[in-house]
Design an enzyme around this catalytic site. Structure first.
Site, PDB file in Angstrom:
ATOM      1  N   CYS A 106     -45.151  19.528  53.518  1.00 21.07           N
ATOM      2  CA  CYS A 106     -45.552  18.762  52.324  1.00 21.07           C
ATOM      3  C   CYS A 106     -44.333  18.711  51.410  1.00 21.07           C
ATOM      4  O   CYS A 106     -44.201  19.520  50.501  1.00 21.07           O
ATOM      5  CB  CYS A 106     -46.733  19.445  51.617  1.00 21.07           C
ATOM      6  SG  CYS A 106     -48.118  19.769  52.711  1.00 21.07           S
ATOM      7  N   GLY A 111     -37.794  19.777  46.338  1.00 23.48           N
ATOM      8  CA  GLY A 111     -37.145  21.007  45.882  1.00 23.48           C
ATOM      9  C   GLY A 111     -36.894  21.961  47.027  1.00 23.48           C
ATOM     10  O   GLY A 111     -35.784  22.479  47.214  1.00 23.48           O
ATOM     11  N   LYS A 112     -37.924  22.186  47.830  1.00 19.56           N
ATOM     12  CA  LYS A 112     -37.782  23.143  48.934  1.00 19.56           C
ATOM     13  C   LYS A 112     -37.087  22.517  50.137  1.00 19.56           C
ATOM     14  O   LYS A 112     -36.368  23.197  50.862  1.00 19.56           O
ATOM     15  CB  LYS A 112     -39.146  23.719  49.297  1.00 19.56           C
ATOM     16  CG  LYS A 112     -39.745  24.535  48.132  1.00 19.56           C
ATOM     17  CD  LYS A 112     -41.119  25.044  48.445  1.00 19.56           C
ATOM     18  CE  LYS A 112     -41.725  25.728  47.210  1.00 19.56           C
ATOM     19  NZ  LYS A 112     -42.106  24.761  46.160  1.00 19.56           N
ATOM     20  N   ARG A 135     -44.933   9.196  46.461  1.00 19.07           N
ATOM     21  CA  ARG A 135     -44.046  10.355  46.246  1.00 19.07           C
ATOM     22  C   ARG A 135     -42.778  10.279  47.094  1.00 19.07           C
ATOM     23  O   ARG A 135     -41.870  11.076  46.935  1.00 19.07           O
ATOM     24  CB  ARG A 135     -44.805  11.640  46.561  1.00 19.07           C
ATOM     25  CG  ARG A 135     -46.043  11.826  45.711  1.00 19.07           C
ATOM     26  CD  ARG A 135     -46.606  13.195  45.837  1.00 19.07           C
ATOM     27  NE  ARG A 135     -45.804  14.138  45.054  1.00 19.07           N
ATOM     28  CZ  ARG A 135     -45.895  15.445  45.124  1.00 19.07           C
ATOM     29  NH1 ARG A 135     -46.744  16.001  45.946  1.00 19.07           N
ATOM     30  NH2 ARG A 135     -45.145  16.221  44.393  1.00 19.07           N
ATOM     31  N   ASP A 157     -49.247  12.437  57.190  1.00 16.10           N
ATOM     32  CA  ASP A 157     -50.099  13.556  56.789  1.00 16.10           C
ATOM     33  C   ASP A 157     -49.812  14.733  57.731  1.00 16.10           C
ATOM     34  O   ASP A 157     -49.898  14.591  58.951  1.00 16.10           O
ATOM     35  CB  ASP A 157     -51.562  13.118  56.891  1.00 16.10           C
ATOM     36  CG  ASP A 157     -52.524  14.095  56.244  1.00 16.10           C
ATOM     37  OD1 ASP A 157     -52.299  15.325  56.367  1.00 16.10           O
ATOM     38  OD2 ASP A 157     -53.509  13.655  55.644  1.00 16.10           O
ATOM     39  N   CYS A 225     -48.834  27.462  44.423  1.00 14.82           N
ATOM     40  CA  CYS A 225     -48.594  27.861  43.038  1.00 14.82           C
ATOM     41  C   CYS A 225     -49.940  28.060  42.342  1.00 14.82           C
ATOM     42  O   CYS A 225     -50.105  27.733  41.168  1.00 14.82           O
ATOM     43  CB  CYS A 225     -47.704  26.862  42.300  1.00 14.82           C
ATOM     44  SG  CYS A 225     -48.368  25.193  42.243  1.00 14.82           S
TER      45      CYS A 225
END
Lengths: 295, 137
Positions: A106, A111-112, A135, A157, A225
């Site tokens: 995902c 960032g990751k 996105r 997905d 998170c």
């Protein structure tokens, strides 16, 4: 009982208290483009004060800045990524290396994904999936800005990841989740337990597919998170029961052990190998990390 | 289009064109490993390898390609902090050097922050790295 009271009551029952908390702005040095020393010096020369985050390899707190760090040349040229401190840890735990084949389930806004590329020194291959079309552009912009060259992105997905017919060395599942009250000031008003359970259901589907896509002996890092046990410890307990995985120590010293008892329900003691981040203890946003290996 | 763009600044071979692919309107430099993986997966990617730029009415280079060209070209100027800020905000800047035509604009660290057209007095901003922020709005 208000929504806020409901959730706070849960945190108290889970064995801790509740305190309001604010996370600090943090960044991750992009070592593909610049060294720590050089970046700290350059930013210091324009009045930005950084402090090394002791538990994040390339992480710095932004202690002082007269302007937004999301609009200066160093940012635009990809010298750093603005990334919350706890959010820098899943990829450290995953520890991707040059030459490996890694799946990021995902990936937006990147960032990751960019962190994975950085640790791999742009060698090997990253397959990055993102399910939401709106996105994709922010992900592509991040990859361009940071200078990632070893990544293939699919609009897809991750619940269909196994259809790629690839067995990965490592998989990162930083799952869509309910978030937490530190990063969203209206969190208590927006969330309810039904939403948490819906997210937990989606996360299980993603977990199942992520494990299928791993080679035997491959490594999976699951992170959220969220502070809600349905999305964290209970999902990992489900994975231990239903999927061919076993938990490993994360190697992290920040945060608390995963909770092996949830509202009176006793879980597998191995859940303690996971890591849970209570914001008022860590100074970060709420977070959860589990490291698993496929049997 | 990418070839013509690079030739505005240098005749040197910056990239190996035989290793480039086009995905929709975007150019990428792709190594053999990624190419093979992409073939194996058999789906259309939305990003692959090193992004070089996008063509619409004209070619818009990536940050990486700007740096690659700036390293090889003679058509470049180095500007100070104040000019740098103006330029990445999309503005025209004063030309300190008498260069006419296409010119790469570099900051004091010799990092390319964009390019423009100079008439010897001023440099008209054609593209700058601030575009990254503007396109997200």
């Amino acid at each position: 009982m208000s929504n806020k009271q409901f959730f706070i009551e849960r945190y108290v029952q889970l064995g801790d208290r509740f305190e309001n908390a604010n996370d600090m702005v943090a960044l991750r040095v992009n070592t593909l483009k610049i060294s720590h020393e050089e970046l700290v010096k350059r930013l210091s020369n324009i009045g930005v004060v950084l402090e090394k985050i002791p538990f994040a390899k390339d992480g710095y707190w932004v202690k002082k800045s007269r302007f937004s760090l999301g609009a200066i040349t160093e940012y635009l040229l990809g010298c750093y990524y603005l990334q919350e401190a706890a959010a820098q840890l899943p990829v450290e735990v995953l520890n991707p290396r040059e030459g490996e084949l890694v799946l990021d389930c995902c990936s937006a806004p990147g960032g990751k994904t960019t962190q994975i590329a950085q640790y791999m020194n742009n060698k090997g291959t990253i397959i990055a999936l993102e399910a939401k079309k709106h996105r994709i552009n922010s992900l592509k912009n991040s990859l361009e800005r940071i200078g990632v060259e070893n990544c293939i992105v699919y609009l897809m997905d991750a619940r269909k990841a196994y259809s790629l017919r690839i067995e990965f060395d490592k998989v990162l599942l930083d799952a869509p989740c309910s978030g937490n009250y530190v990063t969203d000031k209206e969190w208590f008003e927006k969330r309810d337990i039904e939403g948490v359970r819906e997210n937990a259901k989606l996360q299980k589907e993603l977990l199942k597919e992520a494990v299928k896509s791993l080679k035997t002996g491959g490594l999976l890092v699951y992170s959220t998170c969220s502070l809600e046990p349905e999305e964290n410890e209970l999902n990992i307990a489900w994975a231990l029961e239903n999927l061919p995985v076993e938990l490993q120590e994360t190697g992290l010293h920040i945060g608390n052990e995963g909770l092996a008892s949830i509202f009176g329900e006793k879980l597998n003691d191995k859940i303690k190998k996971c890591r849970r981040f209570w914001p008022w203890k860590t100074g970060t946003e709420g977070f959860f990390i589990a490291k698993m290996v496929k049997k | 289009m990418i070839k013509e763009f690079i030739r505005r600044f240098t005749e040197e071979e910056i990239i190996k064109y035989e290793k480039t692919i086009k995905v929709s309107q975007e150019y990428y430099l792709v190594n053999e490993k990624l190419k093979e993986m992409s073939r194996k997966i058999g789906r259309q990617p939305v990003f692959i390898g090193k992004f070089l730029g996008k063509e619409k009415k004209e070619f818009k280079p990536s940050i990486s390609l700007l740096q690659d060209i700036a390293e090889k070209t003679e058509k470049k100027v180095i500007i100070d902090d104040k000019m740098e800020w103006l330029f990445i905000c999309g503005r025209k800047i004063r030309a300190e050097e008498k260069i006419n035509g296409d010119v790469m604009v570099l900051n004091k660290f010799k990092e390319c922050i964009g390019y423009g057209i100079s008439d010897g007095n001023s440099i008209k901003n054609i593209f700058d790295v601030g575009d990254l922020l503007r396109r997200e709005k």
